[in-house]
Scaffold this active site. Structure first.
Site, mmCIF file in Angstrom:
data_model
loop_
_atom_site.group_PDB
_atom_site.id
_atom_site.type_symbol
_atom_site.label_atom_id
_atom_site.label_comp_id
_atom_site.label_asym_id
_atom_site.label_seq_id
_atom_site.Cartn_x
_atom_site.Cartn_y
_atom_site.Cartn_z
ATOM 1 N N HIS A 69 -9.344 56.483 -10.048
ATOM 2 C CA HIS A 69 -8.335 55.592 -10.637
ATOM 3 C C HIS A 69 -6.938 56.157 -10.389
ATOM 4 O O HIS A 69 -6.745 57.375 -10.398
ATOM 5 C CB HIS A 69 -8.535 55.487 -12.158
ATOM 6 C CG HIS A 69 -9.716 54.655 -12.551
ATOM 7 N ND1 HIS A 69 -10.660 55.086 -13.438
ATOM 8 C CD2 HIS A 69 -10.092 53.401 -12.183
ATOM 9 C CE1 HIS A 69 -11.567 54.124 -13.616
ATOM 10 N NE2 HIS A 69 -11.250 53.096 -12.855
ATOM 11 N N GLY A 70 -5.983 55.295 -10.196
ATOM 12 C CA GLY A 70 -4.604 55.742 -9.994
ATOM 13 C C GLY A 70 -4.357 56.066 -8.533
ATOM 14 O O GLY A 70 -5.144 55.704 -7.656
ATOM 15 N N ASP A 83 -12.818 45.813 -19.114
ATOM 16 C CA ASP A 83 -12.904 46.901 -18.130
ATOM 17 C C ASP A 83 -13.223 48.216 -18.855
ATOM 18 O O ASP A 83 -12.537 48.568 -19.814
ATOM 19 C CB ASP A 83 -11.546 46.983 -17.406
ATOM 20 C CG ASP A 83 -11.558 47.910 -16.218
ATOM 21 O OD1 ASP A 83 -12.620 48.082 -15.596
ATOM 22 O OD2 ASP A 83 -10.476 48.447 -15.891
ATOM 23 N N HIS A 84 -14.248 48.932 -18.414
ATOM 24 C CA HIS A 84 -14.624 50.226 -19.011
ATOM 25 C C HIS A 84 -14.791 50.155 -20.527
ATOM 26 O O HIS A 84 -14.218 50.967 -21.262
ATOM 27 C CB HIS A 84 -13.602 51.320 -18.664
ATOM 28 C CG HIS A 84 -13.605 51.671 -17.209
ATOM 29 N ND1 HIS A 84 -14.601 52.420 -16.628
ATOM 30 C CD2 HIS A 84 -12.760 51.333 -16.215
ATOM 31 C CE1 HIS A 84 -14.350 52.543 -15.344
ATOM 32 N NE2 HIS A 84 -13.249 51.885 -15.057
ATOM 33 N N SER A 140 -8.519 46.419 -20.031
ATOM 34 C CA SER A 140 -9.041 47.687 -20.545
ATOM 35 C C SER A 140 -8.961 47.639 -22.069
ATOM 36 O O SER A 140 -8.255 46.786 -22.632
ATOM 37 C CB SER A 140 -8.204 48.852 -20.013
ATOM 38 O OG SER A 140 -6.886 48.752 -20.533
ATOM 39 N N GLY A 146 -10.892 51.728 -8.681
ATOM 40 C CA GLY A 146 -9.853 52.543 -8.056
ATOM 41 C C GLY A 146 -9.343 51.948 -6.756
ATOM 42 O O GLY A 146 -9.101 52.659 -5.776
ATOM 43 N N GLY A 147 -9.158 50.612 -6.733
ATOM 44 C CA GLY A 147 -8.759 49.913 -5.510
ATOM 45 C C GLY A 147 -7.363 50.263 -4.996
ATOM 46 O O GLY A 147 -7.058 50.046 -3.830
ATOM 47 N N ASN A 177 -11.636 46.543 -7.948
ATOM 48 C CA ASN A 177 -10.697 46.583 -9.069
ATOM 49 C C ASN A 177 -9.349 47.159 -8.656
ATOM 50 O O ASN A 177 -9.284 48.241 -8.067
ATOM 51 C CB ASN A 177 -11.248 47.475 -10.177
ATOM 52 C CG ASN A 177 -12.498 46.921 -10.812
ATOM 53 O OD1 ASN A 177 -13.017 45.892 -10.393
ATOM 54 N ND2 ASN A 177 -12.977 47.596 -11.835
ATOM 55 N N ASP A 233 -19.361 50.773 -19.924
ATOM 56 C CA ASP A 233 -19.267 52.033 -19.192
ATOM 57 C C ASP A 233 -19.993 53.134 -19.960
ATOM 58 O O ASP A 233 -19.405 53.797 -20.807
ATOM 59 C CB ASP A 233 -17.792 52.389 -18.960
ATOM 60 C CG ASP A 233 -17.642 53.673 -18.157
ATOM 61 O OD1 ASP A 233 -18.670 54.309 -17.843
ATOM 62 O OD2 ASP A 233 -16.496 54.051 -17.855
HETATM 63 P P1 13P Z 1 -6.587 51.521 -9.866
HETATM 64 O O1 13P Z 1 -5.706 51.654 -11.070
HETATM 65 O O2 13P Z 1 -6.722 52.779 -9.106
HETATM 66 O O3 13P Z 1 -6.224 50.357 -9.029
HETATM 67 O O4 13P Z 1 -8.066 51.244 -10.437
HETATM 68 C C1 13P Z 1 -8.322 50.079 -11.153
HETATM 69 C C2 13P Z 1 -9.684 50.087 -11.738
HETATM 70 O O5 13P Z 1 -10.622 50.591 -11.169
HETATM 71 C C3 13P Z 1 -9.875 49.416 -13.023
HETATM 72 O O6 13P Z 1 -11.142 49.600 -13.521
#
Ligand code: 13P
Length: 288
Positions: free
Chosen positions: A178-179, A85-86, A50, A209-210, A230, A106
């Protein structure tokens, strides 16, 4: 093996109905844990960075140099992509210059026309350099390192328009967050995913948001065209839990237990275990 674009690994994943994990990195231990696990499992892997993590590690050049050198010194032979990322527009340009092999622009919070214009420009730039590019439509709920999203479900027609610009992979908001997921989370919107996949064809889709998505939903999403997933928070949680356990057991006070190589070892091992579980679930084991 030098860093590679994520294009080949994701197109293979889409055709083979599995997904490649993007694991976000924060420091040397994280990078080493993810790389060694990928090598042990013979899995392709994407290291996510990120903008905040890039800054924390003193800049994108440091991250690219560390990763390249680590791949060489550890004898990593599986395909590894180093991915922003983003990213914002400027961040993307900086990462391209610093030697990243993949970027995510993004533009989901911008007016759609502006997202299209900037994505178009960055697609041209990445094509020239042989790098992969991810774009986003709709938004991912929650907060990722300062990037806050409302969690709108992506409009399938907008997904098609962005996909047709020639991006390598497309992230679409489908109720993912996310989270850690809240208790009252409604789950992924598979109806939206189905429509997006129908309109974007072979384009690899990305599930952000895995962390905390139940296994059956992950499998269903892969079945509907998701080929990159992710994961960030889950590695942070397992690292923190293992480190807490070490300290609460007073191990840092026994002998030279305060040595950072000892103190950080259980956390690094915990990251490895999380990455292994995810690679097994995503189906990327043995696919390098
Ligand atoms: P998590 O922090 O929910 O695993 O999401 C990660 C993510 O999507 C990074 O772009």
């Amino acid at each position: 093996m030098a860093l590679v674009s994520a294009k080949d690994m994701l197109e293979k994943a889409k055709a083979g109905h599995y997904a490649v994990g993007q694991f976000n990195i924060n420091n040397l231990e994280w990078t080493k844990s993810v790389l060694t696990t990928a090598q042990e499992l013979n899995s392709p892997v994407i290291l996510g960075v990120s903008e905040g993590a890039g800054k924390y590690m003193t800049g994108y050049k440091t991250v690219a140099a560390m990763t390249e050198a680590m791949i060489e010194e550890l004898g990593i032979t599986v395909p590894v992509a180093l991915h922003l990322d983003h990213g914002g527009y400027e961040g993307c340009k900086k990462c391209i210059e610093a030697g990243f092999s993949s970027i995510m622009f993004d533009g989901s919070h911008l007016p759609f026309d502006e997202n299209v214009a900037k994505t178009t420009e960055l697609v041209a730039l990445t094509k020239k350099k042989g790098l992969s590019i991810e774009a986003e439509v709709g938004s991912i709920g929650g907060e990722e390192d300062g990037v806050v999203g409302a969690g709108e479900i992506a409009d399938p027609q907008e997904c098609k328009k962005i996909s047709d610009l020639g991006v390598t992979m497309l992230a679409a908001g489908i109720g993912n967050i996310h989270g850690v997921y809240p208790e009252n989370w409604k789950g992924l919107d598979f109806g939206a995913l189905d429509k997006i996949q129908a309109l974007t064809g072979d384009r690899p889709l990305v599930l952000h948001g895995g962390t905390g998505i139940p296994d059956d939903m992950i499998k269903k999403a892969i079945g509907l065209g998701v080929s990159k997933i992710n994961v960030n928070t889950e590695c942070q949680l397992s690292f923190a839990a293992a480190t807490r356990e070490y300290i609460e057991a007073g191990k840092d006070k026994q002998g030279k237990g305060f040595d950072p190589r000892k103190l950080l070892a259980p956390g690094a091992e915990a990251i490895k275990n999380t990455v292994k579980e995810k690679m097994e679930l995503f189906g990327s084991v043995g696919k390098a």
